[in-house]
Design a protein around this motif. Structure first.
Motif, PDB file in Angstrom:
ATOM      1  N   ASP A 211      43.561  39.891 -11.818  1.00 47.89           N
ATOM      2  CA  ASP A 211      42.755  40.567 -12.840  1.00 47.89           C
ATOM      3  C   ASP A 211      42.354  41.973 -12.409  1.00 47.89           C
ATOM      4  N   CYS A 212      42.267  42.179 -11.109  1.00 49.73           N
ATOM      5  CA  CYS A 212      41.801  43.480 -10.623  1.00 49.73           C
ATOM      6  C   CYS A 212      42.363  43.748  -9.235  1.00 49.73           C
ATOM      7  N   ILE A 213      42.832  44.973  -9.030  1.00 45.76           N
ATOM      8  CA  ILE A 213      43.277  45.425  -7.719  1.00 45.76           C
ATOM      9  C   ILE A 213      42.347  46.543  -7.280  1.00 45.76           C
ATOM     10  N   CYS A 214      41.737  46.359  -6.136  1.00 44.44           N
ATOM     11  CA  CYS A 214      40.824  47.366  -5.588  1.00 44.44           C
ATOM     12  C   CYS A 214      41.468  47.967  -4.348  1.00 44.44           C
ATOM     13  N   ASP A 215      41.827  49.235  -4.452  1.00 52.67           N
ATOM     14  CA  ASP A 215      42.473  49.925  -3.333  1.00 52.67           C
ATOM     15  C   ASP A 215      41.515  50.979  -2.780  1.00 52.67           C
ATOM     16  N   VAL A 216      41.127  50.812  -1.540  1.00 52.38           N
ATOM     17  CA  VAL A 216      40.254  51.772  -0.873  1.00 52.38           C
ATOM     18  C   VAL A 216      41.074  52.472   0.197  1.00 52.38           C
ATOM     19  N   GLY A 217      41.373  53.747  -0.038  1.00 52.44           N
ATOM     20  CA  GLY A 217      42.217  54.499   0.876  1.00 52.44           C
ATOM     21  C   GLY A 217      41.425  55.416   1.782  1.00 52.44           C
TER      22      GLY A 217
ATOM     23  N   VAL B 202      40.890  58.854   1.434  1.00 52.48           N
ATOM     24  CA  VAL B 202      39.977  59.785   0.763  1.00 52.48           C
ATOM     25  C   VAL B 202      39.804  59.480  -0.719  1.00 52.48           C
ATOM     26  N   ASP B 203      40.239  58.304  -1.163  1.00 54.16           N
ATOM     27  CA  ASP B 203      39.994  57.978  -2.568  1.00 54.16           C
ATOM     28  C   ASP B 203      39.811  56.475  -2.743  1.00 54.16           C
ATOM     29  N   VAL B 204      39.331  56.124  -3.927  1.00 49.51           N
ATOM     30  CA  VAL B 204      39.121  54.733  -4.312  1.00 49.51           C
ATOM     31  C   VAL B 204      39.807  54.520  -5.656  1.00 49.51           C
ATOM     32  N   LYS B 205      40.651  53.501  -5.750  1.00 47.82           N
ATOM     33  CA  LYS B 205      41.335  53.191  -7.002  1.00 47.82           C
ATOM     34  C   LYS B 205      41.011  51.751  -7.410  1.00 47.82           C
ATOM     35  N   ILE B 206      40.599  51.569  -8.638  1.00 50.44           N
ATOM     36  CA  ILE B 206      40.343  50.230  -9.181  1.00 50.44           C
ATOM     37  C   ILE B 206      41.241  50.056 -10.397  1.00 50.44           C
ATOM     38  N   LEU B 207      42.152  49.101 -10.325  1.00 52.30           N
ATOM     39  CA  LEU B 207      43.102  48.842 -11.413  1.00 52.30           C
ATOM     40  C   LEU B 207      42.713  47.541 -12.097  1.00 52.30           C
ATOM     41  N   ILE B 208      42.448  47.603 -13.388  1.00 53.01           N
ATOM     42  CA  ILE B 208      42.082  46.416 -14.168  1.00 53.01           C
ATOM     43  C   ILE B 208      43.309  45.976 -14.954  1.00 53.01           C
ATOM     44  N   LEU B 209      43.683  44.697 -14.802  1.00 49.43           N
ATOM     45  CA  LEU B 209      44.956  44.204 -15.324  1.00 49.43           C
ATOM     46  C   LEU B 209      44.760  43.098 -16.350  1.00 49.43           C
TER      47      LEU B 209
ATOM     48  N   ASN C 122      29.213  45.414 -14.402  1.00 52.33           N
ATOM     49  CA  ASN C 122      29.381  44.001 -14.719  1.00 52.33           C
ATOM     50  C   ASN C 122      30.759  43.557 -14.254  1.00 52.33           C
ATOM     51  N   LEU C 123      30.824  43.036 -13.034  1.00 53.66           N
ATOM     52  CA  LEU C 123      32.123  42.624 -12.475  1.00 53.66           C
ATOM     53  C   LEU C 123      32.708  41.438 -13.228  1.00 53.66           C
ATOM     54  N   ALA C 124      31.864  40.618 -13.825  1.00 53.29           N
ATOM     55  CA  ALA C 124      32.367  39.436 -14.529  1.00 53.29           C
ATOM     56  C   ALA C 124      33.297  39.818 -15.675  1.00 53.29           C
ATOM     57  N   GLN C 125      33.077  40.994 -16.280  1.00 56.31           N
ATOM     58  CA  GLN C 125      33.940  41.442 -17.374  1.00 56.31           C
ATOM     59  C   GLN C 125      35.317  41.857 -16.872  1.00 56.31           C
ATOM     60  N   VAL C 126      35.410  42.176 -15.608  1.00 49.63           N
ATOM     61  CA  VAL C 126      36.687  42.596 -15.029  1.00 49.63           C
ATOM     62  C   VAL C 126      37.633  41.411 -14.898  1.00 49.63           C
ATOM     63  N   GLY C 127      37.107  40.254 -14.531  1.00 51.54           N
ATOM     64  CA  GLY C 127      37.926  39.074 -14.325  1.00 51.54           C
ATOM     65  C   GLY C 127      37.412  38.253 -13.175  1.00 51.54           C
TER      66      GLY C 127
ATOM     67  N   ASP D  96      32.449  32.319  -9.287  1.00 45.28           N
ATOM     68  CA  ASP D  96      33.726  31.586  -9.209  1.00 45.28           C
ATOM     69  C   ASP D  96      34.909  32.510  -8.917  1.00 45.28           C
ATOM     70  N   ALA D  97      34.624  33.697  -8.398  1.00 42.75           N
ATOM     71  CA  ALA D  97      35.684  34.668  -8.133  1.00 42.75           C
ATOM     72  C   ALA D  97      36.607  34.206  -7.012  1.00 42.75           C
ATOM     73  N   GLU D  98      37.876  34.589  -7.143  1.00 37.88           N
ATOM     74  CA  GLU D  98      38.859  34.400  -6.069  1.00 37.88           C
ATOM     75  C   GLU D  98      39.164  35.785  -5.511  1.00 37.88           C
ATOM     76  N   VAL D  99      38.890  35.979  -4.239  1.00 40.25           N
ATOM     77  CA  VAL D  99      39.091  37.283  -3.610  1.00 40.25           C
ATOM     78  C   VAL D  99      40.173  37.146  -2.542  1.00 40.25           C
ATOM     79  N   TYR D 100      41.246  37.910  -2.712  1.00 43.78           N
ATOM     80  CA  TYR D 100      42.384  37.834  -1.800  1.00 43.78           C
ATOM     81  C   TYR D 100      42.595  39.173  -1.106  1.00 43.78           C
ATOM     82  N   LEU D 101      43.069  39.094   0.110  1.00 45.74           N
ATOM     83  CA  LEU D 101      43.431  40.292   0.875  1.00 45.74           C
ATOM     84  C   LEU D 101      44.947  40.441   0.834  1.00 45.74           C
ATOM     85  N   HIS D 102      45.418  41.608   0.427  1.00 43.21           N
ATOM     86  CA  HIS D 102      46.860  41.851   0.333  1.00 43.21           C
ATOM     87  C   HIS D 102      47.505  41.695   1.705  1.00 43.21           C
TER      88      HIS D 102
END
Length: 719
Positions: free
Chosen positions: A432-438, A440-447, A542-547, A576-582
């Motif tokens: 539902d969401c990919i959070c990439d912290v690099g 010098v930037d932060v990218k949040i992709l909502i799928l 509201n993180l719940a709206q993200v997925g 009830d979130a599932e958090v995975y590390l790539h």
């Protein structure tokens, strides 16, 4: 005897004098956030070596970290600007302007004589990293410049590029732009010296003229040759413009002085003040010992909060789940590979896939400040391991994709969001969401259903990104691979406010003053990182709206202390979130573009990759001067022309920076498409291409609006 101790933001200094004011001893040492411990070490040393005695000798303190420590040993506190001013007034009666640059602050003192009376106007700046020594050192580390080389890097004779001097974060963004443009590191550092002096002269002088004689104090002014040269050039020009005098270079050497003891002027000011008054009788180290061993920890528990883990069992359970998430690639030699490269702001990464899509090799290099050199390093590592392997397809992403895509002959060039989405969905297709912290930037992709429906990108502030954490760790001299273990060891952590990286820097200094140690500060920064990522950078409350299925990737998530903070933050808001590390958090961008390149190959396309030998022998040059400034609009972007000999270019003999045949020119540093062209002929070509694209891909909304209003007008005409 009298001791003057200066407890600064990054270092501690002391000067010991006898009754007659003769200096018996002095020291200048980094405290690495252990301010109370360093002061205790100093006092024990002075007691043992010089018999510093409680009830007899005196001790005066100054500096940002001394406001509490002095009460524990009976010392008297003196505001640091007052201390510096006192030393200057006593030791240099002919000086009219003083600039002291410290690790995390800067001070200016104007001294005037009116009707026989000397008056002082003092200005101090400690809320922003711009214009300070820490920022210079941080940039040097980023460019891989060792301290011994930084000391002798110059200013005169180098092309100066625009670097923001108002804010340390914006300055860092400008430096990143110069690095991506291939500007030589010598010019980057000269531009930084220029920005630091400009910041001091504009921010602290408030329009007033600093008259000679000028005194430069503090470590940066003493240690960095280029900074001293920049002061000379700026003051020489300023004095000529304002009618103070037209001084020669030799005269400037006499009028701008860096004294031998410039590091110790705050300590000397303490000593000189103590010689003219009573008080500050030394009471020994008993209370300070208690504070170091017990008191500060008790106070931290009251002011702060618990650590990242509540028990060894909790840590063990977390590590068991997430440390195994990393994919350990066993390098494997194959005859044919697909390569994906991510040229980032702080490092370059590459992932090699077999024809079947298996990851067979990964490598990376810290950015050398030039994307072409970064590419040479990456492909040199690939060739050293694989030999003369056949490259079936090449994909490129990251900040350097446009430049390196042309030079290398890339088959696929995509923006980072596409590359990271591809890498995340490859392993987690229902994310539902990919959070990439690099870096010098932060990218949040909502799928939704495997497609990106929204994304958030923050690349303008260092708050919440990896480079900020890395910079703090380096300042504390903690290797990156030890940050997580050190952060997990903290039993209590300070509370940091969410928001701007500059304010976070200020918070760090304040917490250091209270006695918080490096590992506790790093744990606190890891704890606040999710707030900065999701709320401040991503503007998602509201993180719940993200997925409910979240994927963490990006090099910053190789730090398991950050992962722990992220998991706790997400699950506290989505139970009830599932958090995975790539599996490949640091190489996700390179892996994503490699997978896209693999698709390109499987569709039957041939690669345009120019080959390893060409890259190794590649001849190029970068030009950034008055001839490369864009004149299409009043902004006047300072562009860089990177010219590469690829053997087939048409050349540009008509250009102000002539280019011979066989070469191609890449223009970087422009703020808009117009900056990609040099004259009207090229601009006409660009406009024609834009018209062609608009005709092929019309704006449907504009078309509907036009047709709707046309129909309405026709009806009105009929009526």
């Amino acid at each position: 005897m009298i001791v003057g101790i200066d407890v600064g933001s990054t270092t501690c200094k002391y000067v010991l004098v006898d009754d007659n004011g003769n200096i018996l001893d002095k020291a200048y040492e980094r405290h690495n956030t252990h301010t109370a411990e360093k002061v205790l070490e100093f006092l024990i040393r002075l007691e043992e070596k010089y018999h510093l005695s409680p009830g007899k000798d005196r001790v005066y303190f100054t500096g940002s970290g001394a406001s509490f420590i002095h009460t524990l040993v009976g010392g008297r506190f003196l505001q640091e600007v007052v201390a510096v001013s006192t030393a200057v007034e006593k030791l240099h009666p002919d000086v009219r302007f003083v600039s002291e640059i410290g690790g995390e602050d800067m001070k200016a003192v104007f001294i005037r004589e009116i009707d026989g009376r000397r008056t002082k106007q003092v200005v101090m700046q400690n809320a922003c990293a711009g214009g300070t020594g820490t920022f210079i050192e941080k940039t040097a580390r980023k460019l891989g410049i060792p301290p011994e080389k930084l000391m002798y890097m110059g200013y005169k004779g180098y092309s100066i590029h625009r670097v923001s001097s108002k804010c340390g974060i914006f300055a860092e963004a400008d430096v990143n732009t110069l690095i991506k443009a291939g500007v030589p590191v010598e010019e980057v550092m000269a531009s930084l010296f220029d920005a630091v002096v400009y910041q001091n002269l504009t921010q602290l002088t408030k329009g007033n003229t600093p008259y000679p004689k000028v005194l430069l104090l503090g470590g940066p002014n003493l240690f960095f040759r280029g900074l001293r040269e920049a002061w000379m050039v700026h003051l020489q020009r300023l004095w000529k413009e304002r009618g103070v005098g037209d001084f020669s270079d030799q005269e400037m050497e006499e009028l701008v002085v860096v004294p031998e003891n410039s590091l110790y002027y705050a300590s000397l000011g303490c000593v000189l003040t103590a010689m003219e008054e009573e008080g500050g009788v030394y009471q020994g180290t008993e209370k300070l010992r208690w504070w170091v061993e017990e008191g500060q920890y008790q106070q931290k528990l009251k002011e702060g909060k618990g650590g990242l883990v509540r028990s060894p069992k909790e840590l063990e359970s977390f590590l068991k789940k997430y440390s195994s998430s990393f994919s350990r690639v066993t390098p494997k030699k194959v005859d044919k590979i697909v390569v994906g490269c991510d040229f980032g702001s702080t490092s370059a990464k590459a992932v090699c896939l077999s024809e079947e899509g298996q990851v067979v090799y990964t490598c990376y290099t810290l950015s050398k400040g030039n994307p072409i050199e970064d590419a040479r390093s990456i492909f040199g590592q690939i060739r050293a391991f694989m030999g003369d392997v056949q490259v079936l397809a090449l994909g490129v992403t990251g900040y350097g994709k446009d430049l390196m895509g042309s030079v290398l002959g890339a088959d696929v060039t995509v923006v980072e969001t596409v590359a990271h989405a591809t890498a995340g969905l490859h392993f987690f297709p229902d994310a539902d969401c990919i959070c990439d912290v690099g870096g010098v930037d932060v990218k949040i992709l909502i799928l939704r259903n495997g497609s990106v429906v929204d994304f958030r990108l923050n690349s303008q502030c260092s708050s919440g990104n990896g480079a900020f954490l890395q910079g703090v760790a380096e300042r504390f001299q903690i290797p990156l691979e030890e940050v997580a273990d050190r952060a997990f060891s903290a039993k209590a952590v300070p509370s940091f406010s969410m928001g701007c990286g500059v304010f976070l820097q200020s918070d760090i200094v304040n917490q250091q003053r209270k006695g918080w140690k490096a590992e506790e500060i790093l744990a606190g920064l890891c704890a606040v990182l999710p707030l900065n990522v999701w709320v401040y950078a991503g503007n998602i409350n509201n993180l719940a709206q993200v997925g409910r299925k979240f994927i963490l990737q990006g090099g910053t998530h190789r730090n398991l202390a950050v992962v722990k903070a992220q998991v706790d933050f997400i699950t506290s808001r989505v139970p009830d979130a599932e958090v995975y590390l790539h599996p490949f958090p640091g190489e996700a961008g390179a892996l994503g573009v490699a997978l896209l390149a693999l698709e390109y190959y499987r569709r039957g396309n041939k690669s345009n990759f120019r080959g390893f030998p060409l890259l190794e022998k590649l001849n190029y040059r970068a030009t950034t001067d008055s001839r490369t400034v864009c004149r299409w609009c009043p902004i006047h972007c300072q562009r860089t022309f990177i010219d590469v000999d690829v053997g087939y270019g048409e050349g540009r003999e008509w250009s102000q920076v002539p280019l011979e045949k066989g070469w191609i020119r890449l223009i970087v540093g422009n703020a808009c498409p117009k900056g990609l062209v040099e004259d009207e002929r090229e601009l006409a070509v660009i406009k024609e291409r834009l018209r062609r694209v608009q005709n092929e891909f019309p704006n449907v909304a504009h078309f509907v609006k036009k047709e709707a209003f046309r129909y309405r007008k026709e009806k009105q005409g009929v009526g």
